[in-house]
Design a protein around this motif. Sequence first.
Motif, PDB file in Angstrom:
ATOM      1  N   THR A  61       0.842  -1.188   0.000  1.00 57.50           N
ATOM      2  CA  THR A  61       0.000   0.000   0.000  1.00 57.50           C
ATOM      3  C   THR A  61       0.883   1.246   0.000  1.00 57.50           C
ATOM      4  N   ASP A  62       0.286   2.358  -0.336  1.00 57.45           N
ATOM      5  CA  ASP A  62       0.926   3.631  -0.044  1.00 57.45           C
ATOM      6  C   ASP A  62       0.883   3.844   1.466  1.00 57.45           C
ATOM      7  N   PRO A  63       1.618   4.820   1.981  1.00 56.33           N
ATOM      8  CA  PRO A  63       1.586   5.055   3.435  1.00 56.33           C
ATOM      9  C   PRO A  63       0.169   5.295   3.941  1.00 56.33           C
ATOM     10  N   LEU A  64      -0.100   4.719   5.105  1.00 63.52           N
ATOM     11  CA  LEU A  64      -1.438   4.819   5.703  1.00 63.52           C
ATOM     12  C   LEU A  64      -1.620   6.164   6.404  1.00 63.52           C
ATOM     13  N   VAL A  65      -2.786   6.780   6.127  1.00 62.29           N
ATOM     14  CA  VAL A  65      -3.156   8.031   6.769  1.00 62.29           C
ATOM     15  C   VAL A  65      -4.519   7.843   7.415  1.00 62.29           C
ATOM     16  N   TRP A  66      -4.657   8.288   8.654  1.00 63.34           N
ATOM     17  CA  TRP A  66      -5.917   8.157   9.385  1.00 63.34           C
ATOM     18  C   TRP A  66      -6.963   9.093   8.801  1.00 63.34           C
ATOM     19  N   LEU A  67      -8.077   8.527   8.284  1.00 68.95           N
ATOM     20  CA  LEU A  67      -9.166   9.321   7.721  1.00 68.95           C
ATOM     21  C   LEU A  67     -10.280   9.541   8.730  1.00 68.95           C
ATOM     22  N   GLY A  68     -10.497   8.547   9.622  1.00 70.61           N
ATOM     23  CA  GLY A  68     -11.566   8.663  10.612  1.00 70.61           C
ATOM     24  C   GLY A  68     -12.612   7.592  10.412  1.00 70.61           C
ATOM     25  N   ARG A  69     -13.831   7.908  10.817  1.00 74.40           N
ATOM     26  CA  ARG A  69     -14.917   6.947  10.618  1.00 74.40           C
ATOM     27  C   ARG A  69     -15.395   6.943   9.182  1.00 74.40           C
ATOM     28  N   ALA A  70     -15.204   8.050   8.491  1.00 71.37           N
ATOM     29  CA  ALA A  70     -15.412   8.148   7.048  1.00 71.37           C
ATOM     30  C   ALA A  70     -16.857   7.949   6.621  1.00 71.37           C
ATOM     31  N   CYS A  71     -17.795   8.345   7.460  1.00 68.39           N
ATOM     32  CA  CYS A  71     -19.186   8.402   7.010  1.00 68.39           C
ATOM     33  C   CYS A  71     -19.387   9.685   6.201  1.00 68.39           C
ATOM     34  N   ALA A  72     -20.474   9.750   5.452  1.00 70.97           N
ATOM     35  CA  ALA A  72     -20.645  10.820   4.471  1.00 70.97           C
ATOM     36  C   ALA A  72     -20.568  12.214   5.082  1.00 70.97           C
ATOM     37  N   ASP A  73     -21.090  12.405   6.289  1.00 71.17           N
ATOM     38  CA  ASP A  73     -21.132  13.733   6.895  1.00 71.17           C
ATOM     39  C   ASP A  73     -19.991  13.990   7.872  1.00 71.17           C
ATOM     40  N   ASP A  74     -19.059  13.032   8.017  1.00 71.65           N
ATOM     41  CA  ASP A  74     -17.957  13.210   8.953  1.00 71.65           C
ATOM     42  C   ASP A  74     -16.910  14.175   8.402  1.00 71.65           C
ATOM     43  N   VAL A  75     -16.226  14.850   9.301  1.00 76.88           N
ATOM     44  CA  VAL A  75     -15.082  15.683   8.924  1.00 76.88           C
ATOM     45  C   VAL A  75     -13.882  14.781   8.678  1.00 76.88           C
ATOM     46  N   SER A  76     -13.163  15.005   7.572  1.00 77.44           N
ATOM     47  CA  SER A  76     -11.957  14.236   7.296  1.00 77.44           C
ATOM     48  C   SER A  76     -10.897  14.552   8.334  1.00 77.44           C
ATOM     49  N   GLU A  77     -10.270  13.503   8.866  1.00 76.00           N
ATOM     50  CA  GLU A  77      -9.255  13.698   9.890  1.00 76.00           C
ATOM     51  C   GLU A  77      -7.844  13.571   9.334  1.00 76.00           C
ATOM     52  N   GLU A  89     -20.532   3.239   2.185  1.00 79.35           N
ATOM     53  CA  GLU A  89     -20.388   4.673   2.417  1.00 79.35           C
ATOM     54  C   GLU A  89     -18.939   5.040   2.748  1.00 79.35           C
ATOM     55  N   LYS A  90     -18.290   4.232   3.573  1.00 78.23           N
ATOM     56  CA  LYS A  90     -16.900   4.485   3.934  1.00 78.23           C
ATOM     57  C   LYS A  90     -15.986   4.356   2.715  1.00 78.23           C
ATOM     58  N   TYR A  91     -16.226   3.314   1.945  1.00 76.97           N
ATOM     59  CA  TYR A  91     -15.405   3.047   0.760  1.00 76.97           C
ATOM     60  C   TYR A  91     -15.527   4.188  -0.244  1.00 76.97           C
ATOM     61  N   GLU A  92     -16.759   4.590  -0.545  1.00 78.98           N
ATOM     62  CA  GLU A  92     -16.972   5.654  -1.521  1.00 78.98           C
ATOM     63  C   GLU A  92     -16.376   6.975  -1.040  1.00 78.98           C
ATOM     64  N   ARG A  93     -16.490   7.247   0.254  1.00 80.29           N
ATOM     65  CA  ARG A  93     -15.934   8.480   0.806  1.00 80.29           C
ATOM     66  C   ARG A  93     -14.408   8.490   0.649  1.00 80.29           C
ATOM     67  N   ALA A  94     -13.750   7.383   1.019  1.00 76.86           N
ATOM     68  CA  ALA A  94     -12.297   7.320   0.939  1.00 76.86           C
ATOM     69  C   ALA A  94     -11.809   7.421  -0.500  1.00 76.86           C
ATOM     70  N   VAL A  95     -12.470   6.732  -1.415  1.00 73.26           N
ATOM     71  CA  VAL A  95     -12.067   6.778  -2.819  1.00 73.26           C
ATOM     72  C   VAL A  95     -12.279   8.175  -3.395  1.00 73.26           C
ATOM     73  N   ALA A  96     -13.384   8.815  -3.011  1.00 72.09           N
ATOM     74  CA  ALA A  96     -13.662  10.172  -3.491  1.00 72.09           C
ATOM     75  C   ALA A  96     -12.584  11.150  -3.040  1.00 72.09           C
ATOM     76  N   GLU A  97     -11.941  10.868  -1.910  1.00 72.61           N
ATOM     77  CA  GLU A  97     -10.889  11.758  -1.413  1.00 72.61           C
ATOM     78  C   GLU A  97      -9.510  11.348  -1.912  1.00 72.61           C
TER      79      GLU A  97
END
Length: 823
Positions: free
Chosen positions: A344-360, A379-387
């Motif tokens: 993988t690329d280096p891991l970065v903490w995104l958070g809970r990654a629900c649609a309305d959550d703030v990216s961490e 929802e988590k997958y789509e949020r992470a990929v979108a970012e």
Amino acid sequence: MLALPLLVSSAPTVQANSDDGPPQVWLVEFAPGADASALESAGRELDYSIRHDFERIWNGVSVEADPATARRLERLDLVDQVWSDVVFTGPGRVADGLHAPLESDPEAAEPELAQAIETTRADDAHARGITGDGVKVGIIDTGIDYTHPDLGGCFGPGCRVTVGADFVGDDFDSDDPDHAEPVPDDDPADCVGHGTHVAGIVGANGKVTGAAPEVTFGAYKVFGCEGSTSAEVVMRAMEAALDDGMDVVNLSLGQPFQWPGYPTAEAADRLTAEGVTVVASMGNDGEAGVYSGAAPGVGEDVIAVASTDNSAQRMSAAYVAALDRTIGYRILAATPEPEAGTATDPLVWLGRACADDVSEGDVNGKAALVVRGTCTFKEKYERAVAEGATTVVIYNDRSGPFGGGGVEDLGVPMVTVTDTDGEDLRDLAAIGKAPVLEFTDRTVLVDLPRAGLASAFTAYGPAPDLSFKPDLAAPGGGIWSTVPVAEGSYAALSGTSMSSPHVAGAAALLIEQEPQLKPRDVRTRLANSAKPVPWSENSTLGELEAAHRQGTGVINVIDALDAQTYLYPTGVNTGDGTGPRTFELTLTSRDRVARTYELTHRSTIATTGDEREPGFHAAEPKVTFEPKTLDLYPGQSATVRVTVEPNAELPTGSVFGGRITARPEAGGESLTAAYSGYQGDYLAIPVLDHPEYPRLAAVVDQDAETEESDYRDVEDGEAFSLAEGPDLAALIYLGHQVSAMDVSMENADTGTVVAWEREQYLPRSPGPDDAIGLHLEDLVAERPGALEPGRWSLTVRVLKALGDESNPDHWEQWESPVFNLVE
């Protein structure tokens, strides 16, 4: 929300039939003495066709008819009941990543199945030379990959998979209108993997060793490569297994929240009456709470099997240099599989990654680390990929490994890791060490937090009629076994699907040693000798897991083989109430010497409160025996009266239980039976008390294929056209299983009443927001011309589980507001 028309004895998972949908199939159960020829004579004016006569295993036929005709069939005197042909959800393909990853080195995989057969002591039976030789085991499932070397490598006479058939075809899916008609053939090859895994647990003999490694198999394929099957198909396979002379039949499938009277359960009971030992999964709906068992497992004479977790589970391995250790991972269904040797690329903490959550964290061009919970994997997958994440790593918010699905592939891998590994990765990311997962072609054993305890998914009994279920337990969490050669040959799966075949294999060992054993004797021997497991929620307290979740406990094959006395029945329903309950147990000696037995009792944890999210209570009941000790001579039977007085501290609505053990004073194996009971008035359980249901709603949209509907609230004074719509529906939430449901409409001006036929034996709504949709258009279709323009109201009455229909206090009723019907 689930949409369901008012069908005859239908379940909340069944969808409406339509002219463009799947065949409209019903199971017509005859009254005693009636048969298919009598139906053809009495129903010759009706438009239906008989699909299959189940004369040998069930007193009825399957028919194809529209719902109105099905109701008219039920009015015939020779018909006892018409049941909807319910859907059995498919297990999901191994290749889709719904289970553990595949093993590249099968020799390294052997410990997991070996651990399980050590737990049940099947391996000790093998050391005695008892291997299931000469016993035939039918696997009713997704088929078997008979080319697998551990399962014999061939199909037909002289092979280990000697007989079988495909009852459906690869493209079959009972939930898909385009593929809902079976296209059977003679080849039971497995294109899913589940049935091959089950067969391996029963009797693999090669790189892995099953419970009974020398049995022969009947392979009965009832699922296509994708999707669901039906009760009709499962029953046809049962019939074939009987015709083929199977000694044992394993059913690692089920329809949850069902009654023992559902046709698949009754057909399974008939198989046992014909001398076939039937073993079935209790079901995987434990997180849905009490009364969640599945048919056919809840059948009276079926051995219903609960699951305990294995001690460890093998998973694909990724090396993390920053941790200097290898961790296990699983691929989330439908996302790409990482190639060995990549990272993988280096891991970065995104958070809970629900649609309305703030990216961490900024995951663009990096691997996103996400925690499970609150929202869906999709929802988590789509949020992470979108970012911009290049890989998504999700770690558990509870103990142990996990898997799942429901995501649409977006070209980015998504893998899951345990809570402890995920938290360690998060700690590293927080201090800027940016860990990397290096994917390997190796595997690693990951400890399971509930090792030896009831699996989180294993369903609770009792059955809705309070009958005692499950009967016993076996390892089902994290079991390594065979899968199709094309899918890697070996994999770890979890479920009561995996615990059931351990018991089917154990039954084969008993039958090899004593071919004269009847199905009841097999269940008695296995249940009497089973060993209890601690309460899974807190195993350090010294409490035992609920009897209505583990039965008598985990099977012990050697003690079952050596048993010289029977204690029967093995599971007792003590009914409801608040006072003492008395029941009888019978000991029967097959021993060569006289023995003195002492009766003892140990309680199990009780479930309390909301049946969907139960609490727990350890109040000890008072138990007395009459007599407390008894002398039993060879060939003699003796009866013991057991009186159980529930503890006054036990909350009303609790399901309690315990273990009754007959201990021989001068050595020999102890014998155990279990019981459960309901504290309070079972008929007091509310049914129509959901805060949002029942309610009247208008149909906004209906899927042309599935007939699932969306709804909106009805406006005051709104008119509904009988000819043009919109369709009107009563949305009903069943808080508990019901014995019957009546639905009628009354004209507020004339007093005219129009009614549907009575529903019987309905499952409860499965989830907290799942409601049944009773559609007005179905009444119009059934009673053409009966509804005239005017002001109407709709009434729903439900008869409580085990209620007396002549007693008004045993019914609950809801009446809708008045609404207007126009031409």
